[in-house]
Write a protein that holds these residues in place. Structure first.
Motif, mmCIF file in Angstrom:
data_model
loop_
_atom_site.group_PDB
_atom_site.id
_atom_site.type_symbol
_atom_site.label_atom_id
_atom_site.label_comp_id
_atom_site.label_asym_id
_atom_site.label_seq_id
_atom_site.Cartn_x
_atom_site.Cartn_y
_atom_site.Cartn_z
ATOM 1 N N ILE A 152 -3.155 -8.859 -10.010
ATOM 2 C CA ILE A 152 -4.530 -9.239 -9.731
ATOM 3 C C ILE A 152 -5.490 -8.104 -10.098
ATOM 4 O O ILE A 152 -6.552 -8.344 -10.669
ATOM 5 C CB ILE A 152 -4.691 -9.618 -8.245
ATOM 6 C CG1 ILE A 152 -4.024 -10.977 -7.974
ATOM 7 C CG2 ILE A 152 -6.162 -9.659 -7.825
ATOM 8 C CD1 ILE A 152 -4.009 -11.390 -6.520
ATOM 9 N N SER A 153 -5.112 -6.865 -9.768
ATOM 10 C CA SER A 153 -6.010 -5.734 -10.036
ATOM 11 C C SER A 153 -5.220 -4.468 -10.314
ATOM 12 O O SER A 153 -4.011 -4.409 -10.074
ATOM 13 C CB SER A 153 -6.951 -5.513 -8.848
ATOM 14 O OG SER A 153 -6.216 -5.052 -7.718
ATOM 15 N N TYR A 154 -5.930 -3.470 -10.807
ATOM 16 C CA TYR A 154 -5.325 -2.162 -11.082
ATOM 17 C C TYR A 154 -6.399 -1.094 -11.015
ATOM 18 O O TYR A 154 -7.590 -1.381 -11.155
ATOM 19 C CB TYR A 154 -4.660 -2.155 -12.464
ATOM 20 C CG TYR A 154 -5.647 -2.106 -13.612
ATOM 21 C CD1 TYR A 154 -5.848 -0.937 -14.338
ATOM 22 C CD2 TYR A 154 -6.407 -3.232 -13.957
ATOM 23 C CE1 TYR A 154 -6.759 -0.886 -15.387
ATOM 24 C CE2 TYR A 154 -7.327 -3.189 -14.994
ATOM 25 C CZ TYR A 154 -7.493 -2.018 -15.703
ATOM 26 O OH TYR A 154 -8.415 -1.957 -16.728
ATOM 27 N N VAL A 155 -5.965 0.146 -10.787
ATOM 28 C CA VAL A 155 -6.871 1.292 -10.840
ATOM 29 C C VAL A 155 -6.611 2.014 -12.161
ATOM 30 O O VAL A 155 -5.489 2.499 -12.377
ATOM 31 C CB VAL A 155 -6.641 2.262 -9.660
ATOM 32 C CG1 VAL A 155 -7.671 3.388 -9.711
ATOM 33 C CG2 VAL A 155 -6.706 1.534 -8.326
ATOM 34 N N PRO A 156 -7.582 2.079 -13.059
ATOM 35 C CA PRO A 156 -7.374 2.849 -14.294
ATOM 36 C C PRO A 156 -6.922 4.267 -13.945
ATOM 37 O O PRO A 156 -7.465 4.899 -13.032
ATOM 38 C CB PRO A 156 -8.770 2.842 -14.937
ATOM 39 C CG PRO A 156 -9.429 1.608 -14.402
ATOM 40 C CD PRO A 156 -8.923 1.478 -12.990
ATOM 41 N N VAL A 207 -7.465 -0.680 -4.582
ATOM 42 C CA VAL A 207 -6.601 -1.508 -5.425
ATOM 43 C C VAL A 207 -7.265 -1.745 -6.774
ATOM 44 O O VAL A 207 -6.725 -2.444 -7.624
ATOM 45 C CB VAL A 207 -6.240 -2.856 -4.759
ATOM 46 C CG1 VAL A 207 -5.412 -2.632 -3.512
ATOM 47 C CG2 VAL A 207 -7.495 -3.684 -4.442
ATOM 48 N N GLY A 208 -8.457 -1.182 -6.967
ATOM 49 C CA GLY A 208 -9.050 -1.143 -8.283
ATOM 50 C C GLY A 208 -9.962 -2.291 -8.644
ATOM 51 O O GLY A 208 -10.686 -2.846 -7.812
ATOM 52 N N TYR A 216 -0.388 4.361 -12.551
ATOM 53 C CA TYR A 216 -1.257 3.241 -12.185
ATOM 54 C C TYR A 216 -0.884 2.700 -10.811
ATOM 55 O O TYR A 216 0.293 2.422 -10.538
ATOM 56 C CB TYR A 216 -1.118 2.091 -13.188
ATOM 57 C CG TYR A 216 -1.680 2.366 -14.557
ATOM 58 C CD1 TYR A 216 -2.996 2.034 -14.870
ATOM 59 C CD2 TYR A 216 -0.887 2.940 -15.550
ATOM 60 C CE1 TYR A 216 -3.513 2.275 -16.137
ATOM 61 C CE2 TYR A 216 -1.396 3.179 -16.820
ATOM 62 C CZ TYR A 216 -2.717 2.841 -17.103
ATOM 63 O OH TYR A 216 -3.216 3.074 -18.359
ATOM 64 N N VAL A 217 -1.885 2.536 -9.973
ATOM 65 C CA VAL A 217 -1.725 1.805 -8.713
ATOM 66 C C VAL A 217 -2.285 0.406 -8.933
ATOM 67 O O VAL A 217 -3.408 0.254 -9.440
ATOM 68 C CB VAL A 217 -2.456 2.517 -7.561
ATOM 69 C CG1 VAL A 217 -2.530 1.623 -6.330
ATOM 70 C CG2 VAL A 217 -1.750 3.819 -7.222
ATOM 71 N N MET A 218 -1.509 -0.607 -8.560
ATOM 72 C CA MET A 218 -1.880 -1.987 -8.856
ATOM 73 C C MET A 218 -1.734 -2.850 -7.593
ATOM 74 O O MET A 218 -1.113 -2.448 -6.609
ATOM 75 C CB MET A 218 -1.000 -2.542 -9.973
ATOM 76 C CG MET A 218 -0.889 -1.621 -11.194
ATOM 77 S SD MET A 218 0.093 -2.294 -12.553
ATOM 78 C CE MET A 218 1.689 -2.477 -11.776
ATOM 79 N N TYR A 219 -2.298 -4.033 -7.669
ATOM 80 C CA TYR A 219 -2.240 -4.977 -6.552
ATOM 81 C C TYR A 219 -1.994 -6.367 -7.128
ATOM 82 O O TYR A 219 -2.524 -6.710 -8.200
ATOM 83 C CB TYR A 219 -3.560 -4.942 -5.779
ATOM 84 C CG TYR A 219 -3.834 -6.139 -4.899
ATOM 85 C CD1 TYR A 219 -3.231 -6.274 -3.648
ATOM 86 C CD2 TYR A 219 -4.721 -7.127 -5.309
ATOM 87 C CE1 TYR A 219 -3.502 -7.368 -2.835
ATOM 88 C CE2 TYR A 219 -5.009 -8.219 -4.497
ATOM 89 C CZ TYR A 219 -4.392 -8.340 -3.266
ATOM 90 O OH TYR A 219 -4.665 -9.423 -2.468
ATOM 91 N N ARG A 235 0.819 -1.207 0.000
ATOM 92 C CA ARG A 235 0.000 0.000 0.000
ATOM 93 C C ARG A 235 0.855 1.260 0.000
ATOM 94 O O ARG A 235 1.752 1.420 0.832
ATOM 95 C CB ARG A 235 -0.917 0.013 1.227
ATOM 96 C CG ARG A 235 -1.828 1.235 1.310
ATOM 97 C CD ARG A 235 -2.677 1.209 2.562
ATOM 98 N NE ARG A 235 -3.399 2.460 2.731
ATOM 99 C CZ ARG A 235 -4.580 2.733 2.198
ATOM 100 N NH1 ARG A 235 -5.172 1.824 1.455
ATOM 101 N NH2 ARG A 235 -5.176 3.893 2.396
ATOM 102 N N LEU A 236 0.571 2.142 -0.932
ATOM 103 C CA LEU A 236 1.212 3.449 -0.998
ATOM 104 C C LEU A 236 0.333 4.443 -0.253
ATOM 105 O O LEU A 236 -0.894 4.463 -0.427
ATOM 106 C CB LEU A 236 1.383 3.877 -2.459
ATOM 107 C CG LEU A 236 2.148 5.162 -2.744
ATOM 108 C CD1 LEU A 236 3.585 5.069 -2.244
ATOM 109 C CD2 LEU A 236 2.133 5.470 -4.249
ATOM 110 N N ALA A 237 0.933 5.255 0.605
ATOM 111 C CA ALA A 237 0.182 6.225 1.400
ATOM 112 C C ALA A 237 -0.696 7.094 0.504
ATOM 113 O O ALA A 237 -0.288 7.496 -0.594
ATOM 114 C CB ALA A 237 1.140 7.089 2.210
#
Length: 458
Positions: A275-279, A290-291, A263-266, A242-244
């Motif tokens: 597994i996931s990403y936030v467009p 985590v999108g 992009y923030v991803m997980y 997790r990024l603050a």
């Protein structure tokens, strides 16, 4: 077919650029990869289990790609891992041949164990300690994940990614795989993002993207990243923890102002990386999320009884279903011969909730809990609360003791302990605030909580 088997399809396109400026075409990369396994020193038997001691240099890349092309199951090992940990892994899994970082074969006088026909790659669940629990991946896992990442990041043959993460780490490896999958170029370097050399390399060869874990972006922000001239930069990606929230906003706003994508991803190694990403266009609306699922996958939440949770705002364990899910774990040699135990389904061990738009938010970790005087305390929740107050902390502990390691002298320990006591209704005797100079990190930049607790001798 997979990206390693079809390197020749991109012919004379540049696949790799080395720090000295040398360019390796896709055709040359394929030839060098095959040469590793056609040499007299290479294992002569098909399906011999090998280890590849990885660093971000050409020898590691050709060793890895050659293993995939020549049906040679491989364990990727951090070349800088302590010798005792490497030897423990080699002994535990009876590794008869090792491709070294120097680009030579080292043989051991043991027989290769039986390996399932579908097993292509083994990754440690902890690259920094050489954890004996290995993730078993297939060629299809690698290919499907590479295609998925290339799809949602809109990668094409014009992209140039620079290696800011180690190749033995699933996230770093996925950067290589996804770019080779679409005929793009990879700038190969082992330099840290804190080094001036890497950014000179970036500018000279017009890199278009880089990847990082939370500590990467925290460091770049402190380095005044906004003042760095990187005219070719198009895209930044973050995963690995997790990024603050404030740092997410800072980079998202900076990227938007420069017509770049962030992009923030997980993900997890068990899912071959993603597994996931936030467009990127929704990131500022969904800070902390985590999108949504990567293409060709599905995310759902399950209750303790295994039933699927359909209501928004309800916490459950996050479950992922997709073709990039591992075959299973290997704890010993006999596990290497087992087939697919997961059948495309992964219980992540993370607790999460879904909002009304279908975006997921991690709320904690099933095993990142302690009990204080009978009350269940989520360590991730406490850490997130403190980080959102601009405190650089790592939260760990054991039953009846909550431990907050604070980097530097950012706060008054007595006042902080009092605040935590009030927030969570804990007796002050169960809280310990300890200033530290640094947190122990894995080679992929993740905090090692168990090691931290050991170092604090509590």
């Amino acid at each position: 077919m997979n990206f390693a088997a079809t390197l020749e399809d991109f012919g004379n396109r540049v696949a790799i650029i080395l720090e000295n400026g040398e360019r390796i075409t896709y055709q040359e990369l394929a030839q060098q990869a095959d040469a590793v396994y056609s040499s007299p020193e290479a294992p002569s038997q098909k399906r011999t289990l090998i280890a590849i001691e990885c660093d971000n240099q050409l020898a590691s890349v050709v060793g890895y790609l050659g293993a995939l092309r020549n049906d040679c199951p491989a364990l990727l090992v951090d070349a800088d891992l302590a010798a005792e940990f490497r030897e423990r892994l080699y002994e535990q899994f009876s590794i008869p041949a090792i491709w070294t970082r120097e680009g030579s074969w080292l043989r051991r006088s043991v027989e290769s164990p039986a390996v399932h026909p579908d097993l292509a790659l083994l990754l440690s669940t902890s690259g920094s300690t050489g954890a004996s629990k290995l993730v078993k991946l297939t060629l299809d896992n690698l290919q499907e994940n590479a295609k998925s990442i290339a799809s949602y990041l809109s990668l094409n043959s014009d992209e140039r990614a620079i290696t800011t993460l180690p190749l033995h780490y699933s996230y770093g490896l996925s950067v290589l795989n996804s770019h080779l999958c679409c005929g793009a170029t990879v700038l190969l370097t082992a330099e840290s993002v804190t080094s001036r050399t890497i950014w000179n390399f970036f500018r000279e060869h017009e890199a278009t993207s880089f990847a990082g874990v939370p500590v990467t972006f925290a460091m770049l922000k402190r380095m005044r990243f906004e003042s760095m001239a990187l005219p070719s930069l198009r895209c930044m990606t973050q995963a690995g923890g997790r990024l603050a929230d404030d740092v997410v906003r800072w980079f998202a706003e900076l990227a938007t102002s420069r017509n770049q994508r962030f992009y923030v991803m997980y993900g997890q190694t068990e899912a071959t990386a993603r597994i996931s990403y936030v467009p990127c266009e929704r990131l500022l609306d969904k800070v902390g999320s985590v999108g949504i699922s990567v293409p060709n996958g599905r995310i759902e939440l399950v209750a303790d009884d295994g039933s699927v949770i359909t209501a928004s705002g309800t916490v459950g364990q996050l479950r992922y279903v997709g073709p990039n899910v591992m075959m299973g774990y290997a704890d010993n040699q006999s596990d290497l011969a087992l087939g697919d135990m997961q059948h495309g389904t992964l219980l992540t061990g993370d607790l999460a909730m879904r909002d009304d738009d279908g975006y997921f938010y991690i709320t904690g970790r099933l095993k990142r809990f302690i009990k204080i005087f009978g009350n269940r305390i989520g360590l991730d929740e406490v850490e997130s609360q403190l980080r959102n107050k601009d405190l650089d902390v790592a939260v760990t502990g054991r039953d009846d003791l909550l431990v907050v390691a604070v980097r530097g002298n950012q706060s008054d320990p007595v006042r902080l302990a009092a605040d935590i006591s009030a927030w969570y209704r804990l007796h002050h005797s169960s809280i310990r605030i300890i200033p530290v100079q640094a947190f122990p990190l894995s080679s992929s930049g993740k905090i090692q909580y168990g090691l931290l607790l050991d170092e604090l001798a509590l």
